[in-house]
Scaffold this motif. Structure first.
Motif, short mmCIF file in Angstrom:
data_model
loop_
_atom_site.label_atom_id
_atom_site.label_comp_id
_atom_site.label_asym_id
_atom_site.label_seq_id
_atom_site.Cartn_x
_atom_site.Cartn_y
_atom_site.Cartn_z
N GLU A 180 -42.71 -40.02 10.10
CA GLU A 180 -42.01 -41.18 9.64
C GLU A 180 -41.27 -40.87 8.63
O GLU A 180 -40.17 -41.72 8.37
CB GLU A 180 -42.98 -42.48 9.92
N GLU A 181 -42.30 -40.56 7.47
CA GLU A 181 -41.42 -40.35 6.19
C GLU A 181 -40.46 -39.50 6.17
O GLU A 181 -39.33 -39.62 5.62
CB GLU A 181 -42.51 -39.85 5.07
N LYS A 182 -40.38 -38.26 7.13
CA LYS A 182 -39.41 -37.46 7.00
C LYS A 182 -37.96 -37.95 7.83
O LYS A 182 -37.12 -37.56 7.36
CB LYS A 182 -39.82 -36.29 7.96
N ARG A 183 -38.51 -38.88 8.84
CA ARG A 183 -37.48 -39.63 9.36
C ARG A 183 -36.68 -40.60 8.27
O ARG A 183 -35.19 -40.70 8.33
CB ARG A 183 -37.84 -40.22 10.70
N GLU A 184 -37.52 -41.13 7.69
CA GLU A 184 -36.78 -42.15 6.77
C GLU A 184 -35.87 -41.51 5.69
O GLU A 184 -34.93 -41.80 5.08
CB GLU A 184 -37.95 -43.01 6.00
N LEU A 185 -36.47 -40.16 5.20
CA LEU A 185 -35.83 -39.51 4.21
C LEU A 185 -34.32 -38.99 4.49
O LEU A 185 -33.51 -39.16 4.21
CB LEU A 185 -36.44 -38.18 3.64
N LYS A 186 -34.38 -38.80 6.06
CA LYS A 186 -33.14 -38.12 6.47
C LYS A 186 -32.12 -39.53 6.49
O LYS A 186 -30.89 -39.38 6.39
CB LYS A 186 -33.48 -37.74 8.15
N LEU A 187 -32.70 -40.43 7.15
CA LEU A 187 -31.76 -41.84 7.21
C LEU A 187 -31.12 -42.10 5.81
O LEU A 187 -30.04 -42.44 5.53
CB LEU A 187 -32.50 -42.95 7.70
N PHE A 188 -32.23 -42.12 4.57
CA PHE A 188 -31.75 -42.33 3.47
C PHE A 188 -30.80 -41.45 2.96
O PHE A 188 -29.91 -41.69 2.40
CB PHE A 188 -32.83 -42.32 2.69
N SER A 189 -31.06 -40.15 3.09
CA SER A 189 -30.05 -39.27 2.52
C SER A 189 -28.46 -39.36 3.35
O SER A 189 -27.66 -39.22 2.57
CB SER A 189 -30.55 -37.90 2.90
N ASN A 190 -28.65 -39.59 4.63
CA ASN A 190 -27.42 -39.52 5.29
C ASN A 190 -26.71 -40.98 4.94
O ASN A 190 -25.63 -40.86 4.89
CB ASN A 190 -27.83 -39.65 6.79
#
Length: 181
Positions: free
Chosen positions: A67-77
């Motif tokens: 879940e944190e990996k997914r959130e990091l990707k969203l945040f970065s994008n």
């Protein structure tokens, strides 16, 4: 069609080389990234400091769950889409009366080398030595900036404006979920 590897900038693009030299002449000597110079070492150090890889890439983060990996990707994008830009160095048009540097408030005249940041708006510009992060006042390495609320930031400090950074591991993405609720 020209291929970049066959292009000799010194001979084939003299105006480009002149602009590069004009730009570099505006910077402190220890910031000009010529090969094997103190400026090149400074550039590498600043790249890692201003653009921490773990602020954008999951593979550089320690112990994130899915879940944190997914959130990091969203945040970065989201940051890349809404805030990321690269300064454009060019002479200020000689046909215009001039502009005021966003950082120092000094005059930029027609023909002077200036840095333009498209996210800041049309005609907004800086002296090359003034194109710095709002927080750390360091030159923005490779002219990479993040624009937020009328200010330019390096990647590190832009991320910190949005989320606190862990002092122990230097990662800034613990508990990302509140940013997206």
């Amino acid at each position: 069609m020209y291929e970049v590897e066959n292009l000799n900038f010194e001979n084939d693009c003299p105006s480009f080389m002149f602009q590069v030299h004009q730009y570099y002449s505006c910077l402190p000597d220890d910031k000009v990234p010529y090969v094997n110079s103190p400026g090149e070492k400074s550039r590498i150090k600043q790249l890692l400091h201003q653009l921490p890889p773990h602020d954008n890439e999951v593979r550089y983060c320690n112990s994130l769950d899915e879940e944190e990996k997914r959130e990091l990707k969203l945040f970065s994008n989201q940051r890349k889409r809404e805030n990321l830009g690269r300064g454009n160095v060019r002479p200020f048009p000689v046909t215009m009366t001039g502009a005021i540097c966003e950082q120092c408030g000094g005059q930029i005249n027609g023909g002077d080398i200036a840095v333009f940041a498209s996210r800041a708006g049309h005609g907004i510009c800086w002296h090359p030595q003034c194109f710095v992060c709002t927080i750390c006042n360091e030159l923005l390495v490779d002219l990479i900036y993040f624009y937020q609320d009328g200010k330019i930031y390096c990647g590190r400090h832009h991320a910190e404006c949005l989320k606190p950074r862990c002092a122990a591991c230097d990662e800034d993405f613990e508990n990302l979920r509140p940013l997206f609720l």
